[in-house]
Design a protein around this motif. Structure first.
Motif, short mmCIF file in Angstrom:
data_model
loop_
_atom_site.label_atom_id
_atom_site.label_comp_id
_atom_site.label_asym_id
_atom_site.label_seq_id
_atom_site.Cartn_x
_atom_site.Cartn_y
_atom_site.Cartn_z
N VAL B 185 -116.96 111.41 41.90
CA VAL B 185 -116.29 110.66 42.77
C VAL B 185 -116.09 109.05 42.54
CG1 VAL B 185 -116.96 109.73 45.09
CG2 VAL B 185 -117.58 111.95 44.35
N GLY B 186 -114.87 108.56 42.27
CA GLY B 186 -114.72 107.14 41.93
C GLY B 186 -114.18 106.63 42.82
N ASN B 187 -113.89 105.18 42.65
CA ASN B 187 -113.16 104.48 43.70
C ASN B 187 -111.79 104.59 43.67
OD1 ASN B 187 -112.85 103.09 41.44
ND2 ASN B 187 -113.21 100.95 42.23
N ARG B 188 -111.10 105.15 42.64
CA ARG B 188 -109.66 105.55 42.55
C ARG B 188 -109.42 106.57 41.74
NH1 ARG B 188 -106.93 100.46 39.49
NH2 ARG B 188 -108.57 100.53 37.56
N ASP B 191 -109.19 105.79 35.79
CA ASP B 191 -109.47 104.49 35.30
C ASP B 191 -110.53 103.89 36.30
OD1 ASP B 191 -108.72 103.43 32.96
OD2 ASP B 191 -107.07 102.51 33.62
N ILE B 193 -115.03 104.09 37.30
CA ILE B 193 -116.21 104.59 36.65
C ILE B 193 -116.92 105.17 37.86
CG2 ILE B 193 -118.42 103.51 36.01
CD1 ILE B 193 -117.08 101.19 34.89
N LYS B 195 -118.87 106.79 40.83
CA LYS B 195 -119.84 106.28 41.91
C LYS B 195 -121.11 107.34 41.84
CE LYS B 195 -117.01 105.16 45.14
NZ LYS B 195 -116.41 104.60 46.57
N GLN B 262 -122.00 96.54 42.69
CA GLN B 262 -120.71 96.10 43.21
C GLN B 262 -119.82 97.30 43.29
OE1 GLN B 262 -121.81 96.15 39.87
NE2 GLN B 262 -120.02 96.19 38.55
N ARG B 263 -119.93 98.36 42.84
CA ARG B 263 -119.16 99.48 43.09
C ARG B 263 -119.33 100.44 44.42
NH1 ARG B 263 -119.02 99.15 37.28
NH2 ARG B 263 -120.66 100.52 37.17
N SER B 264 -120.78 100.54 44.96
CA SER B 264 -121.06 101.18 46.02
C SER B 264 -122.47 100.98 46.36
CB SER B 264 -120.90 102.88 45.60
OG SER B 264 -121.08 103.59 46.70
N THR B 265 -122.74 101.74 47.49
CA THR B 265 -124.07 101.71 48.01
C THR B 265 -125.17 102.58 47.44
OG1 THR B 265 -123.74 102.67 50.03
CG2 THR B 265 -123.44 100.41 49.93
N TYR B 268 -124.85 105.64 50.11
CA TYR B 268 -123.41 106.40 49.88
C TYR B 268 -123.95 107.25 48.77
CZ TYR B 268 -118.97 107.73 48.44
OH TYR B 268 -117.89 108.57 48.09
N VAL B 272 -123.65 111.41 49.20
CA VAL B 272 -122.58 112.11 48.68
C VAL B 272 -123.29 113.16 47.62
CG1 VAL B 272 -120.48 112.19 47.36
CG2 VAL B 272 -120.80 110.39 49.06
#
Ligand code: FAD
Lengths: 720, 285
Positions: B185-188, B191, B193, B195, B262-265, B268, B272
């Motif tokens: 599970v990444g933010n996109r 490329d 990192i 989460k 900075q990438r997640s909580t 979360y 997940v």
């Protein structure tokens, strides 16, 4: 090449230089006697400088600060509230205080670490909520406007209403992520400073330099270098960097280069204003809108910059594309001790459209009507008044554009299919969302006539080559090509015979900044007229020159005090349909299909228009669900592209787009603005698609996986 | 002027090992972590405090082969090479496709991913559930270390300065009948990192769980795996009862302690991670 249909694509003027990698950007430039500059920036959000202790500087290394500024210590934009170098108060983390200059970057970075500044810290305002709470304190409200139906009448209507719906909506930061970070070079000469760099607005910079250097017109000169993307990020921000390098060059009598690296650029340059928008809408028993009040708050960051103008556009778009009975709006620009926010493609409109499309979508759920059907009931038509008592005087093709997409996307059937799919699939949920939007082209109100007063020049050489003399920047959007096409076509000469050299304020008149979706429509029209004039005077083999000045379209005069009249000369329009699939285990959203119809008068170059559509939509969609930037105690948290997360080619899907013709008389070949429009519909469409998939409502963008998981989790908790 | 850096690039592995035995060096395979780690600000070359030794060209470190049911992967195989190799199991290939983008995959190596020991290293969850072993070589000979012992914390590994990781061994991986999944599970979609990431491994014999393993990435200082919890499921029949699943999820709930960044909580990441576990346990085989 002779041009038959203006819309047919031609090879871009800058194509070869860019694809071969040969075109130099400012950071590629090296000149004799050049030194680098690095900035010492405030480590605190709000406070007073008490002592400054400088390291021992080796020979050839110097420090430049407020004392070296010949003129007043502010960057000339609108208000005089942005220092070139902070000298007493600092207002945000990252605010420039000093610049160290010298030959070696390595040494400069070391020296930077040895600068010791002490501060007397004061209580900062870190969040928009805090600023709203303190908005009556002195200095917090930087600008405000209010207009529309009287509050007494609205109050009476609300009294008799069946229901009043109140919603609060939040939008986040957006970072431009232009491929080329900011960079500026000042070339030092005895009698002249030449500032060269990545920029959108040559004369903004020139005017800022005239003020900072307190010098004469011919002592500064601004030249645009190849610019790798702007998106508004290179509208006002470069003025400060230009002041830094020019002041330094004057002080040290050398050429000075200042280039940001990516993380510096992400942390200290302007961003899209975070906003909070409150809606208060009264409904009758069938869910019809009786009245609507909108309160809009923009987080300006530490100085005003262009925020008041951004607020104007946000307010002017606060009712979206709808004719809302008894509409009232009010807006505030509020100060926080965070990085200043500024121009960004859409300029306030993306916040407003995300908000109003969301709100209207939620009202449709109250009325138990399909959102698109509900929206169409309120859609403006030709001849309708605007919310500022102006007029939509040109034909509006929105109904045709919607019908076309209903058909091509198979909307009704898709929605049914998705419902079935969602019943069967536990993990993944599909949804379809829509957005309807417009964009006012050019400056607000009478800005073009009263402030910009654009002038263009065409110069013909003995061998019948024609050059455009204008101050507008190609930043990748393609005006090098489109504006040359307009001139070539009008003169009926080949496209290769028309040139557009890098604009240089010594050579070109002020045709205005490259902003506000004005370049093709306003500057293009002036060039079309200039070309027509040159054609009537054309003498082969002779040097000739023609000039044209802006002429204002007759409209209902704009009054900025009462916020009435025609806010824009013309509007471009758009409809987006978006299909998504949401992973309910992770909250990840996958775009499945994107449809987009636009009306921009007339397309000047099909491929360039497609570039604007695909790029604008990618940026707009990402604003709704993907790109996330946060500030904590005044510090931007995402310092790299991967942490911020703009879409990659694996995140964007092919975009099925179409552009409708609706020629506009005051645009060249009928063209209106197209650059900002394409971004605006992305976020609201993606929001409504996610809501449709999950059968829930959101009151914010971006709708990140964290937001989705939080909402799914709370819902379950409530049930249990 | 840029400071001088000594760099070695020997033709043979024994020369490389001798040099490493003489001198503490920074090993560079693909360099995609090393170069980022040593990056300076704009316009200044990266800084190294030790000499550099390049190993990515050594053919001994680029082999993929089979012995019995075990798979041996050379430490310096790049992601692109592994994607193209017929012996590499499908779950590993799908994990590789979530890593970076093609340019980085042309340089980055599996050995580098292990030795970098990032909590978000995308090869690691699968290597943990495959019970991977790391083969280390020095002038003194070879030794094997289980991956979970080799990685000790963020950027902390059990490697002596004279050793090179030569191979990663996946025991019995080529046996039939296992069900293995990896979810990142990444933010996109590129490329990015991780989460959160999750690897699940299950071997079933006539509806009964013979072996089951889970590993979670990016929710702790290193991969989270618990043999104790796994053992509780061995011998159970599928599909598992809701209560059995709830128990396992509750046990992991206790040991997964992610952070906010900075990438997640943290909330979360934990939600997940447990969602993915529950989903894996609920799958009808
Ligand atoms: C843009 C970008 C995107 C990325 N995306 C991802 C991603 O999605 N997922 C992910 O997991 N990683 C990602 N990475 C990180 C990196 O690419 C991987 O960790 C890669 O596997 C590292 O391999 P390498 O060969 O480049 O390692 P190197 O940088 O060469 O080395 C890494 C570390 O391992 C040591 N080392 C390497 N090989 C050996 C060996 N054989 N023996 C002993 N020590 C050794 C080195 O000394 C160093 O300490 C990304 C990196 C970048 C720059």
């Amino acid at each position: 090449m002779k041009l038959n249909d203006i819309s047919t694509s031609v090879p871009k003027k800058d194509h070869k230089g860019k694809v071969s990698g040969q075109l130099p950007y400012i950071s590629d430039v090296k000149v004799e006697n050049m030194v680098y500059g690095v900035l010492y920036r405030s480590p605190i959000a709000y406070g007073k400088i008490s002592t400054i202790q400088l390291p021992n500087l080796p020979a050839g290394y110097e420090v430049v600060g407020s004392e070296q500024i010949p003129g007043p210590n502010y960057v000339k934009i609108i208000k005089e509230d942005q220092p070139i170098f902070a000298s007493e108060w600092v207002n945000y983390i990252g605010e420039p205080i000093l610049m160290l200059v010298g030959k070696e970057l390595n040494t400069l970075y070391r020296l930077l670490n040895e600068v010791k500044i002490e501060f007397e810290e004061h209580q900062a305002i870190y969040t928009l909520e805090d600023a709203i709470y303190r908005k009556s304190e002195s200095g917090v409200t930087m600008a405000s406007y209010e207009f529309g139906e009287s509050l007494e009448i609205i109050s009476a209507i609300e009294h008799g209403a069946h229901q009043i719906i109140e919603e609060e909506y939040d939008t986040g930061y957006q970072e431009h992520v232009y491929l080329e970070p900011q960079g500026m070079l000042a070339l030092y000469k005895d009698d002249e400073i030449i500032v060269q760099g990545s920029m959108q607005c040559l004369y903004y910079i020139k005017n800022a330099l005239l003020s900072a250097l307190a010098c004469g017109e011919d002592e500064v000169r601004v030249i645009q270098s190849a610019t790798g993307g702007g998106f508004g990020g290179k509208e006002e921000y470069p003025s400060m960097m230009a002041c830094h390098v020019a002041v330094a060059a004057r002080a040290v009598k050398k050429s000075v280069m200042l280039v940001y690296d990516r993380s510096e650029d992400m942390v200290v340059t302007t961003k899209r204003h975070p906003a909070k928008i409150n809606y208060r809408t009264s409904l009758d028993k069938d869910g019809n809108i009786l009245s609507m009040c909108v309160d809009l708050f923009l987080d300006a960051g530490a100085n005003e910059g262009l925020s008041s103008v951004v607020l104007q556009r946000a307010l002017l778009n606060s009712a979206g594309v709808y004719k809302i009975p008894h509409f009232h709006a009010k807006g505030f620009v509020l100060k926080t001790n965070t990085v200043p926010n500024g121009a960004f493609r859409g300029f306030g409109a993306p916040q407003s459209f995300a908000g109003i499309e969301s709100h209207i979508g939620h009202l449709s759920k109250q009325a138990k009507i399909d959102p698109l059907e509900y929206k169409r009931k309120y859609l403006v038509k030709q001849g309708d008044p605007t919310i500022t008592k102006g007029n939509f005087r040109d034909p509006v093709l929105m109904e045709e554009m919607i019908e076309d997409l209903l058909y091509s996307s198979d909307y009704k059937k898709k929605k049914e299919d998705f419902q079935r799919f969602n019943q069967q699939n536990q993990r993944y949920k599909k949804g379809m969302g829509t957005s309807l939007f417009l964009h006012g082209c050019g400056f607000t109100g009478s800005g073009e006539r009263d402030h910009i007063k654009a002038t263009v020049k065409l110069v013909k050489t003995k061998n019948d080559h024609v050059s455009l003399k204008i101050s507008n920047s190609d930043m990748g959007q393609g005006i090098l090509t489109t504006l040359c096409k307009i001139v070539a076509k009008e003169l009926d000469i080949s496209y290769e015979q028309v040139f557009y050299p890098d604009p240089d304020t010594k050579e070109v008149p002020d045709s205005g900044p490259t902003v506000a979706s004005r370049t093709t429509m306003i500057v293009g029209k002036l060039l079309e007229r200039a070309a027509r004039k040159l054609k009537t005077q054309w003498l082969s083999g002779v040097e000739q020159e023609v000039e044209e000045h802006y002429i204002h379209r007759e409209m209902i005069p704009w009054n900025e005090k009462t916020f009435t009249g025609d806010a824009y000369p013309a509007y471009s329009w758009g409809v987006n349909f978006v299909e998504v699939e949401v992973d309910t285990l992770t909250g990840n959203v996958r775009l499945e299909k994107v449809y987009a119809n636009y009306e921009v008068g007339k397309v000047i170059d099909e491929r360039i228009m497609k570039g604007q559509i695909d790029g604008g939509l990618a940026q707009g969609l990402a604003y709704g669900y993907l790109e996330k930037m946060t500030s904590k105690q005044g510090k931007i948290q995402q310092k790299s592209i991967s942490d911020y997360g703009p879409p990659t080619s694996l995140d964007v899907v092919p975009i099925d787009s179409k552009v409708f013709d609706n020629p506009y008389t005051d645009g060249p070949y009928g063209a209106k603005g197209a650059g900002e429009l394409t971004l605006i519909g992305g976020a609201p469409a993606v929001q409504s698609a996610i809501e449709n998939a999950l059968q829930t409502s959101f009151q914010q963008i971006p709708i990140t996986p964290e937001v989705i998981i939080n909402s799914l989790w709370t819902k379950e908790g409530e049930e249990g | 002027m840029a400071e001088k850096v000594t760099a070695y690039r020997f033709d043979r592995i024994d020369e490389t090992l001798s040099q490493l035995n003489r001198e503490d060096c920074a090993i560079i395979a693909g360099g995609t972590d090393v170069m980022v780690l040593h990056k300076s600000r704009r316009g200044v070359p990266p800084k190294f405090s030790k000499p550099i030794v390049f190993i990515d060209h050594l053919s001994e470190l680029k082999q993929v082969y089979q012995t019995d049911k075990d798979l041996h992967i050379g430490a310096c195989c790049t992601y692109t090479e592994l994607l193209e190799h017929p012996l590499i199991p499908t779950p590993i290939k799908s994990a590789i496709k979530t890593i970076a983008a093609p340019a980085i995959r042309n340089r980055g190596t599996v050995g580098g991913n292990i030795c970098n020991a990032s909590p978000a290293g995308d090869m690691l969850p699968l290597l943990y559930v495959y019970n991977a072993k790391v083969l280390l070589r020095s002038v003194n000979g070879d030794r094997f270390v289980a991956i979970s012992d080799f990685i000790q914390g963020p950027r902390r590994i059990q490697r002596l300065h004279n050793e090179i990781v030569t191979e990663i061994i996946l025991p019995s991986v080529l046996e039939e009948g296992t069900h293995v999944i990896f979810e990142k599970v990444g933010n996109r979609n590129a490329d990015a990192i991780a989460k959160v990431s999750f690897a699940g491994f299950m071997r079933i014999n006539k509806e009964r769980i013979e072996d089951i393993r889970f590993a979670f990435g990016a929710v702790g200082p290193t991969m989270i795996r618990s043999r104790e919890i796994e053992k509780k499921l061995v011998g159970k029949t599928l599909p598992l009862a809701d209560a059995e699943i709830d128990t396992i999820v509750a046990e992991f709930d206790k040991i997964i302690r992610p952070i906010d960044d900075q990438r997640s909580t943290a909330v979360y990441r934990k939600t997940v991670a447990l969602n993915l576990l529950r989903y894996f346990l609920s799958l009808k085989q």
